[in-house]
Design a protein around this motif. Structure first.
Motif: not given
Length: 355
Positions: A173-174, A193-194, A212
């Motif tokens: 994950r970000r 941030e996805e 996001g």
């Protein structure tokens, strides 16, 4: 009998679990579950209460997980409706707990607090704000009785620090932390941030560049403004400006323009910049309204009595009046910093007037 909890799946490995807050008009805290390659991570945990615990564990089951699966807990801020069950989750799962350093310091200080010193501080602070004798008397009685309970003394100490601007260590994950002080000194929002699994495609087709998702804690809520009071610390000699911190933090959130906001109360929503603009207008209107009241010098207590709340002052409970006065003082500090109000020299308790 097995408890069933209604959870919401937001897509892309994100769920929300409504965990009840006892005797609170907010009703519940939305605990978010974020799936990672190492197991589920919780964003906040809810109030430390048996019903809340049962609801949280049932909610995890509804998400296809159990409390023993939880890999970590990210705490947006130290308040008990967010951090209360963190320690119990850690005991049941071995999960780490992460929090911003400023709020970790609040937890540490509260755990180590001398109750008598804290009661003395609160009594002196309220007296200086112009609180009447009937409000001070219960504090004096508690001090004289040797009462030893201070709210938050059992709160769990975090194992990790949430560092603003850095990606969190969540495999697959970000998630990046954004420091958003105001509601508390160490409040954080968490920016996923996805690409949003649904909204970003739709918004891109409409020319929207939202990106996001944002776990906003109490910083950005769809219908209400969070409490902004003073950062309480008997040892702190720095004059803080929590409302100024909050307004600056709102601007940073607006600049992110996330496709969706997942707050800790109420419901998920879009158009973060629009909500920020509405909150900025609200606080500017409130500051202007307070200036109109300050054409006559007022103590913080008298100002709180004159401010608009969600119910008449006579109906506000004892503890909530203390919180209301703290919010009045936070607004006064902002007005003084802006040069729009000043303390009246020689007044005791201190009164403030518009400039």
């Amino acid at each position: 009998m097995t408890q069933v909890t209604r959870v919401t799946e937001h897509g892309g490995g994100v769920w929300s679990i409504p965990v009840p807050i006892p005797d609170n008009p907010l009703g519940h805290t939305l605990v978010h579950l974020l799936d990672t390659d190492r197991g589920p991570v919780l964003i906040d945990t809810g109030w430390d209460d048996p019903t809340a615990w049962d609801t949280l564990t049932a909610g995890l089951a509804a998400c296809g997980a159990s409390v023993s699966d939880v890999h970590g807990v990210l705490v947006t801020h130290h308040h008990p409706d967010h951090h209360g069950l963190s320690g119990r989750v850690r005991e049941a799962s071995g999960a780490w707990i992460a929090m911003h350093a400023a709020d970790a310091q609040v937890v540490r200080r509260t755990r180590e607090a001398d109750p008598s010193r804290w009661l003395d501080y609160l009594q002196e602070k309220l007296a200086a704000a112009g609180a009447p004798e009937e409000h001070l008397a219960p504090l004096r009685a508690a001090r004289a009785s040797g009462r030893t309970d201070v709210p938050g003394q059992r709160a769990a100490l975090p194992d990790r620090e949430i560092v603003p601007g850095e990606l969190l260590d969540l495999p697959g994950r970000r998630l990046r932390a954004l420091w958003t002080p105001g509601h508390t000194p160490g409040h954080v929002c968490l920016h996923l941030e996805e690409a949003h699994p649904v909204l970003e495609r739709r918004q891109a087709a409409e020319g929207d560049t939202g990106r996001g998702r944002l776990f906003s804690g109490d910083h950005l809520l769809p219908e209400i403004s969070p409490h902004i009071g003073l950062y309480e610390d008997p040892d702190d000699t720095i004059v803080t400006d929590p409302l100024g911190d909050y307004l600056d933090s709102l601007e940073r959130v607006a600049a992110l323009a996330p496709a969706e906001v997942l707050p800790a109360h109420q419901y998920a929503f879009t158009d973060a910049p629009g909500r920020v603009r509405a909150l900025l207008r609200h606080h500017e209107e409130r500051l202007s309204g307070l200036l109109a009241l300050l054409t006559t010098p007022l103590t913080p207590w008298r100002l709180a009595e004159a401010m608009e709340w969600n119910r008449p002052w006579e109906q506000i409970p004892y503890g909530s009046r203390t919180i209301a006065v703290s919010e009045a003082e936070a607004h006064l500090r902002r007005l003084v910093k802006l040069g729009r109000a000043e303390a009246v020299p020689g007044s005791d308790p201190v009164t403030y007037q518009a400039v």
